[in-house]
Design an enzyme around this catalytic site. Structure first.
Site, PDB file in Angstrom:
ATOM      1  N   LYS A  70       0.856  -1.184   0.000  1.00  0.00           N
ATOM      2  CA  LYS A  70       0.000   0.000   0.000  1.00  0.00           C
ATOM      3  C   LYS A  70       0.895   1.238   0.000  1.00  0.00           C
ATOM      4  CE  LYS A  70      -3.883   1.738   2.831  1.00  0.00           C
ATOM      5  NZ  LYS A  70      -4.696   1.446   4.038  1.00  0.00           N
TER       6      LYS A  70
ATOM      7  N   SER B 137      -9.634   1.134   3.012  1.00  0.00           N
ATOM      8  CA  SER B 137      -8.821   1.973   2.161  1.00  0.00           C
ATOM      9  C   SER B 137      -7.748   1.193   1.388  1.00  0.00           C
ATOM     10  CB  SER B 137      -8.134   3.048   2.997  1.00  0.00           C
ATOM     11  OG  SER B 137      -7.286   2.447   3.959  1.00  0.00           O
TER      12      SER B 137
ATOM     13  N   SER C 200      -9.703  -1.362   7.157  1.00  0.00           N
ATOM     14  CA  SER C 200      -9.171  -1.210   5.794  1.00  0.00           C
ATOM     15  C   SER C 200      -8.389  -2.377   5.226  1.00  0.00           C
ATOM     16  CB  SER C 200      -8.299   0.023   5.728  1.00  0.00           C
ATOM     17  OG  SER C 200      -9.111   1.134   5.583  1.00  0.00           O
TER      18      SER C 200
HETATM   19  N1  GLN Z   1     -13.168   3.213   6.490  1.00  0.00           N
HETATM   20  C1  GLN Z   1     -12.527   3.633   7.706  1.00  0.00           C
HETATM   21  C2  GLN Z   1     -12.207   5.105   7.659  1.00  0.00           C
HETATM   22  O1  GLN Z   1     -12.447   5.710   6.648  1.00  0.00           O
HETATM   23  C3  GLN Z   1     -11.334   2.797   7.990  1.00  0.00           C
HETATM   24  C4  GLN Z   1     -10.125   3.241   7.278  1.00  0.00           C
HETATM   25  C5  GLN Z   1      -8.926   2.414   7.624  1.00  0.00           C
HETATM   26  O2  GLN Z   1      -9.039   1.362   8.249  1.00  0.00           O
HETATM   27  N2  GLN Z   1      -7.788   2.920   7.235  1.00  0.00           N
HETATM   28  O3  GLN Z   1     -11.762   5.664   8.618  1.00  0.00           O
END
Ligand code: GLN
Length: 490
Positions: free
Chosen positions: A77, A157, A181
């Site tokens: 990532k 994400s 994510s």
């Molecule tokens: N969808 C969650 C957020 O937008 C989790 C994001 C993540 O785990 N990085 O905060």
């Protein structure tokens, strides 16, 4: 021979000299360039990859015994700082940032000989559940519904980390998980995604979103691969004061799929009439499998479940607003000149950050401001402790908790979500594990009627990753999912 390889299979091919690391790496680099439509990669580090592959082949030709990750093409990532390789966090503000250092977890993989194919697209600063917030445009899910040809979100994400493995553009990848994510995109793409216990893995060199919640972890094709990668990236790191001093474990060697006499908790608060029938169906099937294989299924209660999402969406933005204050046009990345220093800050940050990141910074500074601090931030911290105590109590009577990973399957990219709160609901089942610092895994269970993957989640107590992996393996071996999307993007 080189299709949908796992880490285990790649290592066997290399050790038996049936394929060289250079052959495998070149094959995967070709696949990456044939899959531009999916928009998984922000940077392809071809030169680094070829160089590392030659080094693996040299080790093999000298008949050196190579480790399981040696010669295995991975991708990361774009939140992990990689020495001399562009690291953007999918943000315009870092679109020219080339670190001079390597994050601890990626450096651990490289030390074992892993090959880096490149850096994967994600939501900007890891904020989102769709990959739509990336400055580089959305990642496209390699899966399609059998009801329409529309492009679907891969989840987020770590959407690029999931889509690239599902499309077999790399053998496995690393993502990060602050509120789901790793697990949510793994579930949307039919893969295994593991978020380790808080502190199991060093956060040093990983672009920070919400430091008390962030953890890096693997997205892979199998539970075996997840245990190999987890073992490689885990361990105490002097550079991260929150990394645990627990000794590292041999997750792969100790993998044992027996669930006999284990107690598996089903939290009654996760049952809801809104849960789609097919997700409920796979959840029931999972309970049945575990019980047939010798585990005892027990109903448990996690009474504060409902408060997890609101608490997360106060704590995570609060930490993000503080972490992101470092992007001021002086120290890193983009600088937009202004008449004076304040104007330079303002212009840089207005132009450098996207809407979702700005929304989080605004929420975060609001809940931390005097007058609202006690009403929101402190209250959310109290709620977080209560959530943790719910889990502590549950783990007095069960070894693991079994739930769906997400309340839905992958949806169309074009689906306009006018209300951001609606998007936040994607995290309803994943966020509690982050707030409580617990390890959790998503494993693929089957396809929906429209042909899209559905994942289920297991959660265990802190540092009980071995139990987590063992139960996951039991389910994996009983279900035998092993389905990949049609390669329409070629
Ligand atoms: N969808 C969650 C957020 O937008 C989790 C994001 C993540 O785990 N990085 O905060």
């Amino acid at each position: 021979m080189l299709e949908n390889l796992t880490i285990e299979q790649t290592s066997k091919l290399l050790n038996s000299k049936k394929a060289s690391a250079l052959e495998i790496t070149s094959h995967y680099l070709k696949k990456v360039s044939d899959a531009n439509k999916l928009n998984c990669f922000i940077t392809v580090s071809e030169d680094h990859a070829i160089k590392a592959a030659i080094q693996t082949d040299n080790r093999i030709s000298k008949n050196k015994k190579i480790g399981l990750l040696d010669g295995v093409p991975l991708a990361y990532k774009d939140l992990f700082c990689t020495n001399e390789i562009l690291t953007t966090a999918s943000s315009k503000i870092l679109s020219n940032f080339i670190p001079t250092y390597e994050s601890t977890v990626t450096s651990n993989c490289q030390k074992e000989g892993a090959i880096v194919l490149g850096k994967l697209n994600c939501d900007e600063f890891a904020m989102g559940s769709t990959n739509k917030t990336s400055f580089y445009g959305p990642v496209i899910n390699p899966w399609k519904s059998n009801e329409s040809d529309e492009d679907l979100v891969p989840g987020g994400s770590s959407g690029g980390s999931a889509a690239s493995v599902a499309a077999d553009l790399c053998i496995a990848s690393l993502g990060t998980d602050t509120g789901g994510s790793i697990r949510q995109p793994a579930s949307f793409t039919g893969l295994v995604g593991l978020k380790p216990s808080y502190g199991r893995v060093s956060r040093w060199g990983v672009v920070a979103f919400a430091s008390s919640l962030d953890q890096a972890g693997p997205i892979c094709k199998t539970v075996e691969d997840a245990s190999i990668l987890l073992e490689a990236i885990s361990g105490h790191d002097k550079k991260d004061s929150t990394s645990s001093i627990e000794p590292n474990e041999h997750f792969y060697k100790n993998l044992n799929s027996s669930v006999k006499d284990l107690k598996i908790g089903i939290p009654k608060e996760y049952l809801s009439d809104d849960l789609p029938e097919e997700i409920q169906g796979y959840w029931n099937e999972g309970k049945k499998i575990l019980s047939e294989n010798g585990a005892e299924i027990v109903e448990i209660s996690l009474p504060s479940t409902k408060t997890a999402l609101p608490a997360y969406y106060i704590i995570a933005p609060a930490e993000a607003s503080s972490n992101l204050s470092r992007y001021d046009g002086v120290r890193y990345g983009l600088r937009v000149k202004g008449e004076n220093l304040t104007e330079m800050y303002e212009l840089t940050r207005s132009e450098g950050f996207g809407d979702e990141v700005k929304r989080r910074i605004m929420m975060g500074t609001y809940v931390l401001s005097s007058g609202y601090y006690d009403a929101y931030y402190i209250k959310a911290q109290k709620v977080r402790s209560i959530i943790k105590s719910d889990f502590d109590l549950a783990f007095k009577s069960v070894d693991a908790i079994f739930t769906p990973t997400t309340p839905n399957t992958a949806f169309p990219i074009s689906k306009e979500e006018l209300d951001p709160v609606q998007n936040y609901l994607n995290d309803i089942f994943t966020v509690p594990a982050n707030l409580a610092g617990l390890p959790a895994i998503s494993i693929p269970f089957g396809l929906s009627k429209s042909g899209l993957p559905i994942g289920m989640q297991l959660i265990t107590n802190t540092f009980k990753e071995q139990t987590l992996l063992n139960i996951a393996k039991n389910l994996q071996d009983s279900i035998n999912f092993n389905i990949y999307p049609n390669q329409w993007w070629k």
